[in-house]
Design a protein around this motif. Sequence first.
Motif, PDB file in Angstrom:
ATOM      1  N   VAL A  93       0.868  -1.182   0.000  1.00  0.00           N
ATOM      2  CA  VAL A  93       0.000   0.000   0.000  1.00  0.00           C
ATOM      3  C   VAL A  93       0.901   1.227   0.000  1.00  0.00           C
ATOM      4  CG1 VAL A  93      -1.732   1.331   1.256  1.00  0.00           C
ATOM      5  CG2 VAL A  93      -1.840  -1.173   1.267  1.00  0.00           C
ATOM      6  N   PHE A  94       0.691   2.108  -0.963  1.00  0.00           N
ATOM      7  CA  PHE A  94       1.406   3.381  -0.987  1.00  0.00           C
ATOM      8  C   PHE A  94       0.579   4.409  -0.212  1.00  0.00           C
ATOM      9  CE2 PHE A  94       3.200   1.585  -4.988  1.00  0.00           C
ATOM     10  CZ  PHE A  94       4.543   1.663  -4.647  1.00  0.00           C
ATOM     11  N   ALA A  95       0.982   4.657   1.011  1.00  0.00           N
ATOM     12  CA  ALA A  95       0.245   5.597   1.863  1.00  0.00           C
ATOM     13  C   ALA A  95       1.019   5.806   3.156  1.00  0.00           C
ATOM     14  CB  ALA A  95      -1.150   5.059   2.183  1.00  0.00           C
ATOM     15  N   PRO A  96       0.840   6.953   3.794  1.00  0.00           N
ATOM     16  CA  PRO A  96       1.387   7.099   5.148  1.00  0.00           C
ATOM     17  C   PRO A  96       0.763   6.047   6.065  1.00  0.00           C
ATOM     18  CG  PRO A  96       0.686   9.222   4.265  1.00  0.00           C
ATOM     19  CD  PRO A  96       0.156   8.182   3.330  1.00  0.00           C
ATOM     20  N   PHE A  97       1.479   5.675   7.102  1.00  0.00           N
ATOM     21  CA  PHE A  97       1.006   4.640   8.020  1.00  0.00           C
ATOM     22  C   PHE A  97      -0.376   4.961   8.575  1.00  0.00           C
ATOM     23  CE2 PHE A  97       0.712   3.283  12.538  1.00  0.00           C
ATOM     24  CZ  PHE A  97       0.535   1.931  12.307  1.00  0.00           C
ATOM     25  N   MET A  98      -0.618   6.219   8.958  1.00  0.00           N
ATOM     26  CA  MET A  98      -1.895   6.581   9.564  1.00  0.00           C
ATOM     27  C   MET A  98      -3.040   6.620   8.564  1.00  0.00           C
ATOM     28  SD  MET A  98      -1.371   6.600  12.725  1.00  0.00           S
ATOM     29  CE  MET A  98      -2.919   7.311  13.313  1.00  0.00           C
ATOM     30  N   THR A 100      -3.183   4.033   6.343  1.00  0.00           N
ATOM     31  CA  THR A 100      -3.278   2.622   5.980  1.00  0.00           C
ATOM     32  C   THR A 100      -4.145   1.922   7.020  1.00  0.00           C
ATOM     33  OG1 THR A 100      -1.025   2.694   5.083  1.00  0.00           O
ATOM     34  CG2 THR A 100      -1.970   0.509   5.503  1.00  0.00           C
ATOM     35  N   GLN A 101      -5.232   1.325   6.583  1.00  0.00           N
ATOM     36  CA  GLN A 101      -6.154   0.683   7.517  1.00  0.00           C
ATOM     37  C   GLN A 101      -5.543  -0.590   8.102  1.00  0.00           C
ATOM     38  OE1 GLN A 101      -9.034   2.176   8.444  1.00  0.00           O
ATOM     39  NE2 GLN A 101      -8.233   3.830   7.154  1.00  0.00           N
ATOM     40  N   PRO A 102      -5.882  -0.923   9.355  1.00  0.00           N
ATOM     41  CA  PRO A 102      -5.308  -2.119   9.975  1.00  0.00           C
ATOM     42  C   PRO A 102      -5.500  -3.392   9.149  1.00  0.00           C
ATOM     43  CG  PRO A 102      -6.370  -0.774  11.631  1.00  0.00           C
ATOM     44  CD  PRO A 102      -6.695  -0.137  10.309  1.00  0.00           C
ATOM     45  N   ARG A 107      -3.213  -7.541   5.555  1.00  0.00           N
ATOM     46  CA  ARG A 107      -3.205  -8.237   4.266  1.00  0.00           C
ATOM     47  C   ARG A 107      -1.822  -8.162   3.605  1.00  0.00           C
ATOM     48  NH1 ARG A 107      -4.666 -12.323   0.998  1.00  0.00           N
ATOM     49  NH2 ARG A 107      -4.681 -11.694  -1.180  1.00  0.00           N
ATOM     50  N   VAL A 108      -1.192  -7.013   3.640  1.00  0.00           N
ATOM     51  CA  VAL A 108       0.158  -6.881   3.078  1.00  0.00           C
ATOM     52  C   VAL A 108       1.108  -7.837   3.791  1.00  0.00           C
ATOM     53  CG1 VAL A 108       2.150  -5.358   2.801  1.00  0.00           C
ATOM     54  CG2 VAL A 108      -0.144  -4.501   2.306  1.00  0.00           C
TER      55      VAL A 108
END
Length: 337
Positions: A93-98, A100-102, A107-108
Amino acid sequence: MGTGQVVVVTGASGGVGRATAKAFAERGDRVAVIARGEHGLKGVVEDIEALGGRALAIEADVANYAETEEAAQRVAEQLGPIDIWVNNAFTSVFAPFMRTQPEEFKRVTEVTYLGYVYGTRAALDHMIPRGKGTVVQVGSALAYRGIPLQAAYCGAKHAIQGFNEALRCELLHDRTNVHLTMVQLPAVNTPQFDWLLSRLPRKAQPVPPIYQPEVAAQAIVHAAGHPRRREYWVGGSTVGTLVANKFIPGLLDRYLARTGYKSQQTSKETDPDRPSNLWQPADDGRDFGTHGRFDDRAKTRSPQVWASQHHGLLTTLGFSAVATAVGALIARRRGGR
């Protein structure tokens, strides 16, 4: 002359996995390709058969151990005993950690880390009783150095590194002829930047310098044939990153904080309707192929790959050069007396 070995490549429908499957086929191996996407699997089978090779396509999700175990059994039954297993499948997932959904982070981790654990277990179940075989873990410079916007992926790659080291010690303890090796890759021109889930405002890109998938495939095939070497580094950027992280990690933190967001995005806005392969295959009606959209910027060779493959020779030459220099220095000092 082909080796005639049985090779399994996971995540083989595109990118590095596809280039690797083709590289094994070119040398005469029977290649089983595992992925979720029907169209990508069909494409890589066509690629292998065009090279005169034999392919077995298996639709499976490596995050599911039962599917992975069943895939390994099919390979053994239809192609023969497994000689080489290449773990390559991943998602991110390309996104800041906050942002990115749990459940996305989970899944990653399941695909990118546990997929390697399950693939390795399935492979060893077939290799250890025979007392031979090789598992190649396709890693990344990010197995040592985390970067912003890819926390889940970096965490999984770090986990693979630790898992691989622990298991390698166990195999050495058991004195088996089953081997593990890991190939740490740089940024590669693959379709992942068009099919991974992204919450970035602009299109994702690999951090330059970028290499073509065939450079990675060359290193992976070599590693499979020379697995006593515990690790291979591909690309000068990988070497630079790992060395910098070892000696100046705090400075690298600050550098990546300043540059890491911009360097992973192009100037073009993200397409809101782009596919995402996090939960389902992204190749619905489309074969993404081996290369991404960065052909005009990607390097087709890496001198560092050659250096990594000839580490022993370079070490010998290095010692010889040092010995010669020391001998010359001693001779000059004696001559001055």
